[in-house]
Write a protein that holds these residues in place. Sequence first.
Motif, short mmCIF file in Angstrom:
data_model
loop_
_atom_site.label_atom_id
_atom_site.label_comp_id
_atom_site.label_asym_id
_atom_site.label_seq_id
_atom_site.Cartn_x
_atom_site.Cartn_y
_atom_site.Cartn_z
N VAL A 35 52.60 38.55 48.49
CA VAL A 35 51.56 38.74 49.50
C VAL A 35 52.02 39.74 50.56
CG1 VAL A 35 50.24 37.60 51.34
CG2 VAL A 35 50.44 36.52 49.10
N ARG A 36 53.27 39.64 50.98
CA ARG A 36 53.77 40.61 51.97
C ARG A 36 53.72 42.03 51.41
NH1 ARG A 36 57.61 36.51 52.80
NH2 ARG A 36 59.18 37.68 51.61
N ALA A 37 54.09 42.21 50.14
CA ALA A 37 54.04 43.54 49.51
C ALA A 37 52.59 44.03 49.42
CB ALA A 37 54.68 43.50 48.13
N MET A 38 51.66 43.11 49.13
CA MET A 38 50.24 43.48 49.07
C MET A 38 49.74 43.92 50.45
SD MET A 38 46.93 41.12 48.29
CE MET A 38 47.29 40.16 49.73
N LEU A 39 50.09 43.15 51.47
CA LEU A 39 49.65 43.48 52.83
C LEU A 39 50.24 44.80 53.30
CD1 LEU A 39 49.82 39.93 54.44
CD2 LEU A 39 47.77 41.21 53.76
N ALA A 40 51.40 45.16 52.77
CA ALA A 40 52.04 46.43 53.12
C ALA A 40 51.49 47.59 52.27
CB ALA A 40 53.55 46.32 52.94
N GLY A 41 50.56 47.29 51.35
CA GLY A 41 49.98 48.33 50.52
C GLY A 41 50.85 48.79 49.38
N GLN A 42 51.85 48.00 49.00
CA GLN A 42 52.78 48.41 47.96
C GLN A 42 52.32 48.05 46.55
OE1 GLN A 42 56.25 46.40 49.39
NE2 GLN A 42 56.74 48.00 50.86
N ARG A 43 51.63 46.91 46.40
CA ARG A 43 51.17 46.48 45.07
C ARG A 43 50.19 45.33 45.24
NH1 ARG A 43 54.31 41.81 43.17
NH2 ARG A 43 55.92 41.35 44.67
N ASP A 44 49.58 44.94 44.13
CA ASP A 44 48.68 43.79 44.15
C ASP A 44 49.50 42.51 44.05
OD1 ASP A 44 46.43 45.37 44.23
OD2 ASP A 44 46.08 45.29 42.08
N ALA A 45 48.99 41.46 44.64
CA ALA A 45 49.57 40.12 44.46
C ALA A 45 48.62 39.39 43.52
CB ALA A 45 49.68 39.38 45.80
N ARG A 46 49.10 39.07 42.33
CA ARG A 46 48.25 38.43 41.33
C ARG A 46 48.67 36.99 41.10
NH1 ARG A 46 47.88 43.34 37.01
NH2 ARG A 46 46.62 44.68 38.32
N LEU A 47 47.68 36.15 40.95
CA LEU A 47 47.89 34.74 40.68
C LEU A 47 47.16 34.40 39.39
CD1 LEU A 47 48.83 31.90 41.65
CD2 LEU A 47 46.65 31.73 42.85
N LEU A 48 47.89 33.99 38.38
CA LEU A 48 47.31 33.61 37.10
C LEU A 48 47.15 32.11 37.07
CD1 LEU A 48 46.45 34.19 34.14
CD2 LEU A 48 48.87 33.94 33.53
N VAL A 49 45.93 31.66 36.82
CA VAL A 49 45.65 30.23 36.72
C VAL A 49 45.60 29.88 35.24
CG1 VAL A 49 43.96 28.41 37.14
CG2 VAL A 49 44.37 30.16 38.88
N ILE A 50 46.47 28.98 34.83
CA ILE A 50 46.44 28.46 33.46
C ILE A 50 46.03 27.01 33.57
CG2 ILE A 50 47.79 27.98 31.39
CD1 ILE A 50 49.60 30.33 32.18
N GLY A 51 44.93 26.68 32.95
CA GLY A 51 44.44 25.32 33.08
C GLY A 51 43.52 24.96 31.93
N ASP A 52 42.85 23.85 32.10
CA ASP A 52 41.94 23.36 31.08
C ASP A 52 40.50 23.65 31.51
OD1 ASP A 52 41.57 21.59 33.13
OD2 ASP A 52 42.29 19.84 32.03
N SER A 53 39.57 22.89 30.98
CA SER A 53 38.16 23.11 31.28
C SER A 53 37.84 22.92 32.76
CB SER A 53 37.29 22.19 30.43
OG SER A 53 37.61 20.83 30.66
N VAL A 54 38.61 22.09 33.46
CA VAL A 54 38.37 21.88 34.89
C VAL A 54 38.66 23.17 35.66
CG1 VAL A 54 39.08 20.58 36.93
CG2 VAL A 54 38.80 19.40 34.75
N ALA A 55 39.72 23.88 35.29
CA ALA A 55 40.03 25.15 35.94
C ALA A 55 38.94 26.19 35.67
CB ALA A 55 41.38 25.69 35.48
N GLN A 56 38.20 26.01 34.60
CA GLN A 56 37.11 26.93 34.28
C GLN A 56 35.78 26.47 34.86
OE1 GLN A 56 36.86 28.09 30.24
NE2 GLN A 56 39.00 28.70 30.15
N GLY A 57 35.75 25.33 35.51
CA GLY A 57 34.55 24.89 36.20
C GLY A 57 33.81 23.74 35.55
N TYR A 58 34.34 23.18 34.46
CA TYR A 58 33.62 22.07 33.83
C TYR A 58 33.56 20.90 34.82
CZ TYR A 58 31.95 18.56 30.66
OH TYR A 58 31.19 17.59 30.06
N GLY A 59 32.37 20.40 35.04
CA GLY A 59 32.17 19.29 35.96
C GLY A 59 31.97 19.72 37.40
#
Length: 165
Positions: A35-59
């Motif tokens: 996040v600090r590197a992103m705020l400094a304009g150096q690169r993107d901060a990426r967060l990969l979510v690995i989950g099941d159907s709940v992470a995709q919105g089921y329910g």
Amino acid sequence: MSLPVNARTAAAGGVLAPARPVFDKPDLPRWSAAVRAMLAGQRDARLLVIGDSVAQGYGAVPGGWTPNARAAAWPRRLADQMQAQGLPASSASVAGAGAGDLATGGYGAYDPRVGLGNGWSVTTLTSLGGKLFSTPDWGTDVWSFQPDGPVDRFDVYAVCNTCWA
């Protein structure tokens, strides 16, 4: 508890820009650095979510997958909370069809940002992101995507099954 704060700096025209606190979460050192590197304009901060159907919105919406369960999924809500805290965040990605093809009305009812033209379908083959999108003719069949908001680029990856005659 104390929070370190950056010194105020002069913006263009000599106006003082508001100071932004240093992003440092002790239990999340790599995320904090990203996040600090992103705020400094150096690169993107990426967060990969690995989950099941709940992470995709089921329910997340009445009816299981529809209407538009992707928009109510917790990763989307996390991005909204990050934006509310002043971090540039987006959940405008698609990584496979997940299990959204089970939605009443098909994948388009689960995620209306995606338009599957004639020839496109969701296969039974799975990969990272769930089931894969498929078409017999890459040259003429149209797959469209309309992001939730402004984006500055698209990264497109496709799984291809090549057959040699």
